[in-house]
Structures are given as structure tokens and as C-alpha cells.
Design a protein around this motif. Sequence first.
Motif, PDB file in Angstrom:
ATOM      1  N   LEU A 114      10.644  -0.975   2.266  1.00  0.00           N
ATOM      2  CA  LEU A 114      10.363   0.265   1.529  1.00  0.00           C
ATOM      3  C   LEU A 114      11.183   0.262   0.247  1.00  0.00           C
ATOM      4  CD1 LEU A 114      10.265   2.941   4.392  1.00  0.00           C
ATOM      5  CD2 LEU A 114       8.453   1.433   3.565  1.00  0.00           C
ATOM      6  N   VAL A 115      10.522   0.484  -0.876  1.00  0.00           N
ATOM      7  CA  VAL A 115      11.205   0.369  -2.170  1.00  0.00           C
ATOM      8  C   VAL A 115      11.330   1.738  -2.835  1.00  0.00           C
ATOM      9  CG1 VAL A 115       9.022  -0.235  -3.324  1.00  0.00           C
ATOM     10  CG2 VAL A 115      11.181  -0.822  -4.412  1.00  0.00           C
ATOM     11  N   ARG A 158      14.892  -0.662   1.430  1.00  0.00           N
ATOM     12  CA  ARG A 158      15.335  -0.576   2.822  1.00  0.00           C
ATOM     13  C   ARG A 158      14.399  -1.465   3.630  1.00  0.00           C
ATOM     14  NH1 ARG A 158      15.693   4.753   5.469  1.00  0.00           N
ATOM     15  NH2 ARG A 158      13.842   5.421   4.333  1.00  0.00           N
ATOM     16  N   VAL A 159      14.971  -2.214   4.561  1.00  0.00           N
ATOM     17  CA  VAL A 159      14.168  -3.149   5.349  1.00  0.00           C
ATOM     18  C   VAL A 159      14.260  -2.763   6.816  1.00  0.00           C
ATOM     19  CG1 VAL A 159      13.824  -5.571   5.978  1.00  0.00           C
ATOM     20  CG2 VAL A 159      14.579  -4.986   3.669  1.00  0.00           C
ATOM     21  N   SER A 181       0.848  -1.188   0.000  1.00  0.00           N
ATOM     22  CA  SER A 181       0.000   0.000   0.000  1.00  0.00           C
ATOM     23  C   SER A 181       0.884   1.238   0.000  1.00  0.00           C
ATOM     24  CB  SER A 181      -0.891   0.031   1.248  1.00  0.00           C
ATOM     25  OG  SER A 181      -1.445   1.328   1.423  1.00  0.00           O
ATOM     26  N   TRP A 182       0.375   2.288  -0.622  1.00  0.00           N
ATOM     27  CA  TRP A 182       1.066   3.590  -0.591  1.00  0.00           C
ATOM     28  C   TRP A 182       1.181   4.084   0.848  1.00  0.00           C
ATOM     29  CZ3 TRP A 182       3.876   6.065  -4.025  1.00  0.00           C
ATOM     30  CH2 TRP A 182       4.169   7.417  -3.818  1.00  0.00           C
ATOM     31  N   GLU A 183       0.350   3.572   1.757  1.00  0.00           N
ATOM     32  CA  GLU A 183       0.301   4.090   3.129  1.00  0.00           C
ATOM     33  C   GLU A 183       1.062   3.226   4.137  1.00  0.00           C
ATOM     34  OE1 GLU A 183      -3.198   6.025   4.459  1.00  0.00           O
ATOM     35  OE2 GLU A 183      -4.005   6.263   2.456  1.00  0.00           O
ATOM     36  N   VAL A 184       1.896   2.310   3.666  1.00  0.00           N
ATOM     37  CA  VAL A 184       2.762   1.571   4.591  1.00  0.00           C
ATOM     38  C   VAL A 184       3.860   2.524   5.067  1.00  0.00           C
ATOM     39  CG1 VAL A 184       4.488  -0.263   4.756  1.00  0.00           C
ATOM     40  CG2 VAL A 184       2.295  -0.716   3.638  1.00  0.00           C
ATOM     41  N   VAL A 220       9.329   7.050   0.236  1.00  0.00           N
ATOM     42  CA  VAL A 220       9.182   8.477  -0.065  1.00  0.00           C
ATOM     43  C   VAL A 220       9.886   9.350   0.975  1.00  0.00           C
ATOM     44  CG1 VAL A 220       7.081   8.398  -1.452  1.00  0.00           C
ATOM     45  CG2 VAL A 220       6.891   8.362   1.021  1.00  0.00           C
ATOM     46  N   TRP A 221      10.468   8.721   1.991  1.00  0.00           N
ATOM     47  CA  TRP A 221      11.139   9.483   3.049  1.00  0.00           C
ATOM     48  C   TRP A 221      12.651   9.454   2.867  1.00  0.00           C
ATOM     49  CZ3 TRP A 221       8.780  11.798   7.457  1.00  0.00           C
ATOM     50  CH2 TRP A 221       7.388  11.666   7.489  1.00  0.00           C
ATOM     51  N   SER A 222      13.096   8.956   1.727  1.00  0.00           N
ATOM     52  CA  SER A 222      14.531   8.778   1.522  1.00  0.00           C
ATOM     53  C   SER A 222      15.299  10.051   1.863  1.00  0.00           C
ATOM     54  CB  SER A 222      14.779   8.397   0.060  1.00  0.00           C
ATOM     55  OG  SER A 222      16.013   7.769  -0.024  1.00  0.00           O
ATOM     56  N   GLY A 223      16.307   9.910   2.716  1.00  0.00           N
ATOM     57  CA  GLY A 223      17.123  11.065   3.093  1.00  0.00           C
ATOM     58  C   GLY A 223      16.525  11.876   4.228  1.00  0.00           C
ATOM     59  N   LYS A 224      15.250  11.576   4.601  1.00  0.00           N
ATOM     60  CA  LYS A 224      14.630  12.276   5.734  1.00  0.00           C
ATOM     61  C   LYS A 224      14.333  11.255   6.831  1.00  0.00           C
ATOM     62  CE  LYS A 224      10.992  14.192   3.618  1.00  0.00           C
ATOM     63  NZ  LYS A 224      10.940  14.032   2.169  1.00  0.00           N
ATOM     64  N   GLU A 225      14.225  11.742   8.040  1.00  0.00           N
ATOM     65  CA  GLU A 225      13.908  10.877   9.172  1.00  0.00           C
ATOM     66  C   GLU A 225      12.427  10.469   9.099  1.00  0.00           C
ATOM     67  OE1 GLU A 225      14.518   8.924  12.840  1.00  0.00           O
ATOM     68  OE2 GLU A 225      15.999   9.829  11.506  1.00  0.00           O
ATOM     69  N   ASN A 226      12.151   9.150   9.016  1.00  0.00           N
ATOM     70  CA  ASN A 226      10.762   8.677   9.013  1.00  0.00           C
ATOM     71  C   ASN A 226      10.416   8.155  10.407  1.00  0.00           C
ATOM     72  OD1 ASN A 226       8.315   7.377   8.756  1.00  0.00           O
ATOM     73  ND2 ASN A 226       8.786   6.421   6.795  1.00  0.00           N
ATOM     74  N   PRO A 227       9.546   8.873  11.135  1.00  0.00           N
ATOM     75  CA  PRO A 227       9.250   8.467  12.520  1.00  0.00           C
ATOM     76  C   PRO A 227       8.516   7.129  12.606  1.00  0.00           C
ATOM     77  CG  PRO A 227       7.761  10.222  11.811  1.00  0.00           C
ATOM     78  CD  PRO A 227       8.778  10.050  10.713  1.00  0.00           C
ATOM     79  N   LEU A 228       8.015   6.646  11.458  1.00  0.00           N
ATOM     80  CA  LEU A 228       7.197   5.428  11.481  1.00  0.00           C
ATOM     81  C   LEU A 228       7.996   4.174  11.113  1.00  0.00           C
ATOM     82  CD1 LEU A 228       4.235   7.037   9.539  1.00  0.00           C
ATOM     83  CD2 LEU A 228       4.319   6.595  11.999  1.00  0.00           C
ATOM     84  N   PHE A 229       9.281   4.345  10.779  1.00  0.00           N
ATOM     85  CA  PHE A 229      10.063   3.224  10.245  1.00  0.00           C
ATOM     86  C   PHE A 229      11.449   3.224  10.867  1.00  0.00           C
ATOM     87  CE2 PHE A 229      13.164   1.915   6.905  1.00  0.00           C
ATOM     88  CZ  PHE A 229      12.759   0.600   6.716  1.00  0.00           C
ATOM     89  N   VAL A 230      11.843   2.065  11.393  1.00  0.00           N
ATOM     90  CA  VAL A 230      13.209   1.950  11.929  1.00  0.00           C
ATOM     91  C   VAL A 230      13.947   0.903  11.100  1.00  0.00           C
ATOM     92  CG1 VAL A 230      14.606   1.244  13.897  1.00  0.00           C
ATOM     93  CG2 VAL A 230      12.580   2.645  14.273  1.00  0.00           C
TER      94      VAL A 230
END
Length: 560
Positions: free
Chosen positions: A97-98, A83-84, A15-18, A51-61
Motif C-alpha cells: 500500500l503506497v 506499507r507491506v 488497482s484502487w480497489e486493492v 487510504v486507510w492510513s491511521g485507521k484499522e483496515n480489516p482487509l490488510f495485515v
Amino acid sequence: MMKQLLKPDYIFESSWEVCNKVGGIYTVLSTRAKTLQDSYPDKLYFIGPDVWSGKENPLFVEDDALLKAWREHALQESGLKVRVGRWQVPGSPIAILVDFTPFYAQKNDIYTQAWIDFQVDSLHAYGDYDEASMFSYAAGRVVESFYRYHFTAKDKVIYQAHEWMTGLGALYIKKHVPEIATVFTTHATSIGRSIAGNNKPLYDYLFAYNGDQMARELNMESKHSIEKQTAHNVDCFTTVSEITNNECKELLDKPVDVVLPNGFENDFVPKGPAFMAKRRKARKAMLTLANKLLGEEFSDDTLVIGTSGRYEFKNKGINVYLEALNRLTRDKNLNKKVLAFINVPGWVGDAREDLVERLKSNKKFNTPLEVPFITHWLHNMSHDQVLDMLKYLNMSNGPESKVKVIFVPCYLDGRDGIINIPYYDLIIGNDLSVYPSYYEPWGYTPLESVAFKVPTITTDLAGFGLWVNSILGHAGTLKDGASVIHRTDYNYSEVADAIRDSITEFSHLSDTEIKKIREKAAAIAEKALWKHFIQYYYEAYDVALRNMQKRISSANKDND
């Protein structure tokens, strides 16, 4: 005797919202993750866009050790950059995340092939179609690579794709990895939402609309095409409510195989004293905000009501909510002050400096700020639908009116600059919520509301409203904790009156009656927990796996 359901060994969901919070689908996936992860520990893989490449994604570690060998193999063999890590939601499932941007270079070839294989028409693409399709295609490639690397023909694998935005990947998998059983879930048909949003009557004429023709008329051909072809070609087609199944039958020419109602987890609902503390804090914040903006005192017995969600003025019923509030200003039977919030993200600019200044002060104010309707300036103050309608209705928020309206036009993420309280910590302070949707395949907002013991008013054009009626065995009333108003293409005025009357009725209830209603609201929410609704997913997996097996054996016969 019940048939034994076929169960998958592994599940992929894309999903686009993962790990990317945009709308209701995020809530579906993130709240369901724990229930599935408990049954399929680390055999559940969510695939989302990087879509967060290069930015901090608070939802993904990110976790470099996770699936490391396959990740390196995928990069070398197929040039797939992924990225896994773990999605930061209950259950902490694995997320992949692809980076889909490299596929733009092959876009025309990808679209041509989709036309040859499945008659998907991408010629009229615009807006987010390319972005969604390149992600979807990349997700399909990721699953193909993972399957070839890790699994054997004995492994039963499900790929579930959400919304038209992931259709291309589901079709890619059907062609290239036919051993994977595919499930496609439409959460709203793109053409149904468009008909409703363009002020055309959807329901009375549903039987007469031709989906393909309407797609041409409304310039939706490509989105409609990918959605329709995916619905017809997957092993199991699903949606979230009976009302949307009717749309699928008429507009996509395909009824669904299984209806998957949206559940939720109540682990974010505080218990006992913590619940009361959060409720007091939220009410205090809203009443204080009202004083600073309107220059008027609001006691604790003020009736605080609210609506929220996406800014779809007609579809979400924001227009009829405002109409009802306007009628309420003239209702002599109303015996409490009403403070009505519209928590809907608009084209938001900055937090109002004059309001920020007042909020810093401990003083009580007795003069309103200018434009005493809104907490943040908008980029389009002169062309905003909420502000336009307030002006049209001649609502003043003046001291003589018992009904005050405050528009909070931003995401309530706890960092908005004015309220600074996250959404769930704020709605707990409401006395009543109003979601009079015209177009609402499911309706998470009223479900979240009742989960926090806030009784809600919704309609039977929302999937959630229909579900409430089905479990109660009658049309829900305020006394049931969820009032379900009958809504049609043409009864706007009656709906506005019904909302006004419900709010007035609520203003007369005793504390004991309100307490009972709040408990009933929570009891409705309990029936919608994922532990009850997950069964429908197992049915969908069974349908998909059986259809995949039929497909494979028929293909094998053809090859013999």
C-alpha cells in the motif's frame, strides 16, 4: 500444434480497489488472487492506495518483516512511503500500500510530462482524477524501485493496471522500465458508461459516436484521454467482455488483444446442511423485516426476489425492475405473494429507530410504519430515484397488493443496524434475482446469484448474459437457471413485461422444478470458476511479453 505460451516470473497488479472494497473490481482481484498465488507463490504483488492510513483496515495485515530491506531502500532512495503486508482474502497474497499524497506537490510537472510523452490531457481534470492519478504515478514509482532493487534483465515481469485510474502508472513504467511488459484492463470505458448514464442511446449509435468528441460534450476529457492513451501504448490491452470490446473499438479506437472474462471462487458458498441453515436464516430475516416494516404476515412460500449493486438507476436497470414489479401488481396469474428487495447503497443516513424498536420485539405487527418502503432514512428522501419512482407508479405496499417492495439503501456488511447480515449470507435466501442491466460490461451480481443456486434474470447487454448465451448455445431461459432477456436502446417496455412474466412463471413452478432450476444455476456458475478463466490471463501475459520483446529489440536496433 499449440504454441508455447511465454510465462512471467513475477506479476504486479495495481488497482484502487486493492485492500479497498469499492465495487466489482475488488471481487475480480480478491477472488482471483488464490488461483494466481498458487501458481506464483509470493511472486504476485498487489499494489493499492494507502487510504486507510491511521485507521484499522480489516482487509490488510501489515508485516514489518516482509520486503523489509527494499522498503527501507525505497524510502531512502526515492522517498516512497509504503506499507507491506498480506491482503486478507483467500491465498493471502502480498499487498503493497503506497502513500501517494506527497506527489500532489509535483502534480503539474507529472501531468506536463505525461502530455509530452504520451499526449495525456490532464487540463480538464476534476473530481477523483487527481487522486487516482497521483496513486497511479506512485504505484509506477514503487514498481520501478522494486524492479531495480530485486530483478535482473533475465526476469520476465508483468505489470497489470486496472481501469483509467491506474493508466498513468502503466505509462510511467513503459517509459522508465521498458523491460516490464504492461497489461491494461478496462472494466468499462469511462465514456461508454457516461453516454449510457446520460440517457443517450449507446448501442444503436455506437458506430457513429466519436469518443473524443463525446468526451468533450460530457466533460470527461481527462479520464477519456488517460484511458485511450494507455490502451494504445501498453503491450497488451484487455477488457472483460465482447460487448465492452465493441465499445473499445468505437470509443477508444483500439480493439482489445484479449478478452478476460471475470470468474470467481466458490469457496464462500456453503455446502450441504450449512447451505440450508444459512438459507433458512436469511429468509427468516427478510420475512421478519417485512412484517415489522409492513405490518403484514409473510408465510414461507412467499416469493423473495432481489436486485443489488451500484446505485446507477438506469445503467443497472433498477428503473425497469420497478416498472416490472408495478406491472406484476396487476397480473391476475401471479399465485404467490412477492417480496421484492432493492439492496443498493444510497445516500444513507441512520437506521430507522421505529423499525429497530419493532425488530427488538417478538410481537407480530398488523399496522405498517410510515414510509413502508425503506429500512434506513436517506439524506435526500425527497430526491431519491427509487422513492420517486415508487411514488410516480403509485405503489403503496398496501395489504391489497400481492407485490411488496423494500429498499435497503446501504452496504450489507453485517453492521447496517437493521438486517446485520453480510451480503453473501443474505442473497442465499432469495428465490430469484433480477439484474436487467442496460450498461454492464460483465455483471458479477448475477454470477454471484447463480453461485448461491439462486436463478437469475439478466440481459444480453451484460457481458455475463452474453457469456451465458454462448455456453448454452441459445438465449438463456428461466429453466436454464439464468434467463437472458434481449435488451436494446428502445425496448424498455418489452423488458419490463418479460421480467413480470418470468416472475409469474416462477410462481407456478413446483418444488421439484425449482430444485432442478437451482441445480442448473449452480452448473452455470461452475463454468465461471477461475480455474477455467485463468487461461485467458496467461494468454494476455504471453501477448504482453512478446510485444515487450519486440519493442526492446526494435529500440536496440534504433540505438545501434
